[in-house]
Design an enzyme around this catalytic site. Structure first.
Site, PDB file in Angstrom:
ATOM      1  CG  ASN A   1      -3.611   8.552  14.936  1.00  0.00           C
ATOM      2  OD1 ASN A   1      -4.805   8.359  14.740  1.00  0.00           O
ATOM      3  ND2 ASN A   1      -3.122   8.821  16.122  1.00  0.00           N
TER       4      ASN A   1
ATOM      5  CB  ALA B   1      -2.385   5.298  19.898  1.00  0.00           C
ATOM      6  CD  GLU B   2      -5.959   9.403  19.223  1.00  0.00           C
ATOM      7  OE1 GLU B   2      -7.185   9.403  19.035  1.00  0.00           O
ATOM      8  OE2 GLU B   2      -5.147   8.868  18.442  1.00  0.00           O
ATOM      9  CG  ASN B   3      -3.568   5.822  23.893  1.00  0.00           C
ATOM     10  OD1 ASN B   3      -3.447   5.801  22.675  1.00  0.00           O
ATOM     11  ND2 ASN B   3      -3.503   4.724  24.614  1.00  0.00           N
TER      12      ASN B   3
ATOM     13  CB  SER C   1       0.453  11.940  21.602  1.00  0.00           C
ATOM     14  OG  SER C   1      -0.076  11.098  20.613  1.00  0.00           O
TER      15      SER C   1
END
Length: 454
Positions: A269, A291-293, A333
């Protein structure tokens, strides 16, 4: 048969939002995925004393910040009270003046609280935020040998989200990583209104990303939004500091050094700032970037003349896809992160201390930018931090004890600065590389805790 959920206009879709309502408005970063048509309509409708739930507030009159600036909002629950890309916002100035109440919430916890509200779950325990200001006043319970913080569900009266395509049944399809916060925000709302680019009679069942049971109204957007590249993608990453007249590694060179330290194979990440540049240095490597999105398997930054507006990283920068890539929502995520499926997390920071604690947010009394960092460092896996060795005032950022609010305690496993790269082994930082033009003595002198050298 469910009623036709297509609404003729955004103004009619939000006409019944009353004063005092709680309203969740999705959107990522500064400009991405905001329901701008609905937000403009809500501003014109003028309900007051709102409680606004959002990840970030965005910018200009098209996004959530405009409701705050129009004095329609009394309180905020957000991950970013400032501009997601940095800087103090008008909302933070209003908080400082006592005109606006603020609750900061880590990004992964925020979407989980919203999801829980929609799932009929009243509260849950999470490792995110343990030993930080976020845990103050909350129950902490030790589960399976690890401390967890109790977080409550976050139901709202109305949810405004954005989709790619919607049909008369209320089914919604997303494109690229446009799903990000949308399902979680939708599930928390008593009344859910979705703005879409296209309205069709029926979406094929296998293409439905959010079933119509979660949606009450669908409206087609009537705005043509400009596509803005954020500053970090418009300029070359050649910025570098100079210490005693000697140039340090540039940001691009730091990213290349950090990429060399990543294991193969691995899931990695990349956080905001300098870490995003690592994506330019993994070509040919068995590394999947996360990616956390809601994206896994992206690669280098896309040029400004050839990009897809629905494919972007956690910094909001447009990126290329690599073979094996996938899209998903933010709840999933963060499941990947907290569940330990991501091998390495790379973050920027203001400070790292001798115990391996990290501070990468500030201004806790009036706001700040927590984002997803607290969730990321709670993963229990390797945490790499990238930062300049000294602050703009010449003070060490590698300190004996963090003076700023903690993002995470005793979690850092490696550090890359603009003059050195090091790993934390048996509670000691071991320097593996030193930038050209600098010596071991320079690194020791500019660091506020003891070092060893490989």
């Amino acid at each position: 048969m469910p009623q036709d959920k297509i609404v003729a206009s955004a103004s009619s879709a939000v006409a019944d939002v009353p004063d005092g309502a709680s309203i969740a408005i999705a959107g990522f970063g500064v400009t991405h995925s905001f329901p701008c048509t609905l937000t403009v309509a809500l501003r014109k409708a003028g309900p007051r004393h709102l409680r606004l739930v959002a990840n970030s507030l965005g910018e200009n009159e098209l996004r959530s910040i405009s409701l705050v600036e129009n004095d329609q909002v009394d309180s905020l629950v957000v991950s970013f009270s400032g501009r997601a890309g940095g800087g103090t916002s008008s909302a933070e100035r209003m908080v400082a003046d006592g005109r606006l109440q603020l609750e900061l919430c880590p990004q992964g916890t925020l979407v989980e609280r919203l999801r829980a509200a929609g799932a009929g779950i009243g509260a849950f325990f999470t490792r995110t935020g343990v030993n930080t200001a976020i845990a103050e006043g909350k129950e902490v319970r030790r589960l399976n040998g690890v401390d967890h913080v109790l977080e409550t569900a976050l139901p709202v009266d109305y949810s405004l989200i954005r989709g790619f395509r919607g049909d008369r049944f209320g089914n919604i399809q997303f494109r690229g990583n446009g799903a990000n916060f949308m399902p979680a925000f939708a599930k928390a709302g008593r009344v859910v209104i979705v703005e879409v680019d296209e309205v069709v009679d029926e979406i094929a069942p296998e293409d439905v990303d959010l079933p119509g049971v979660f949606v009450d109204r669908v409206v087609r957007t009537d705005l043509t939004l400009p596509v803005d590249f954020i500053a970090s993608q418009r300029k070359a990453p050649t910025t570098r500091a100079s210490y005693d007249g000697r140039p340090a590694w540039s940001r691009a060179e730091m990213a290349e050094v950090a990429a060399d330290m990543l294991p193969d194979p691995s899931y990695v990440n990349l956080g905001l700032g300098i870490p995003t540049l690592i994506s330019n240095y993994i070509d040919g490597r068995d590394i999947q970037l996360h990616a956390e999105n809601g994206i896994l398997g992206y690669g280098e930054l896309a040029p400004t003349d050839d990009y897809d507006k629905d494919i972007f990283n956690a910094a909001g920068e447009y990126v290329r896809l690599r073979p094996g890539a996938s899209f998903f929502e933010s709840v999933e995520s963060f499941e990947m992160v907290r569940g330990g499926h991501i091998d390495v997390v790379v973050l920027g920071a203001y400070e790292v201390d001798a115990e391996g604690s990290i501070a990468n947010w500030s201004r806790p009394l009036v706001g700040g930018a927590i984002g997803g960092a607290m969730d990321l460092v709670a993963s229990g896996r390797d945490v790499m931090v990238m930062l300049t060795h000294l602050s703009s005032k010449g003070r060490p950022k590698l300190v004996r004890k963090c003076g700023l609010p903690l993002t995470g305690a005793r979690c850092v496993t490696s550090v890359v600065t603009d003059i050195a790269a090091m790993r934390r082994v048996d509670d000691t930082y071991v320097v593996e590389r030193v930038a050209p033009g600098f010596t071991r003595d320079d690194v020791v002198r500019m660091t506020d805790f003891p070092l060893d050298f490989a």
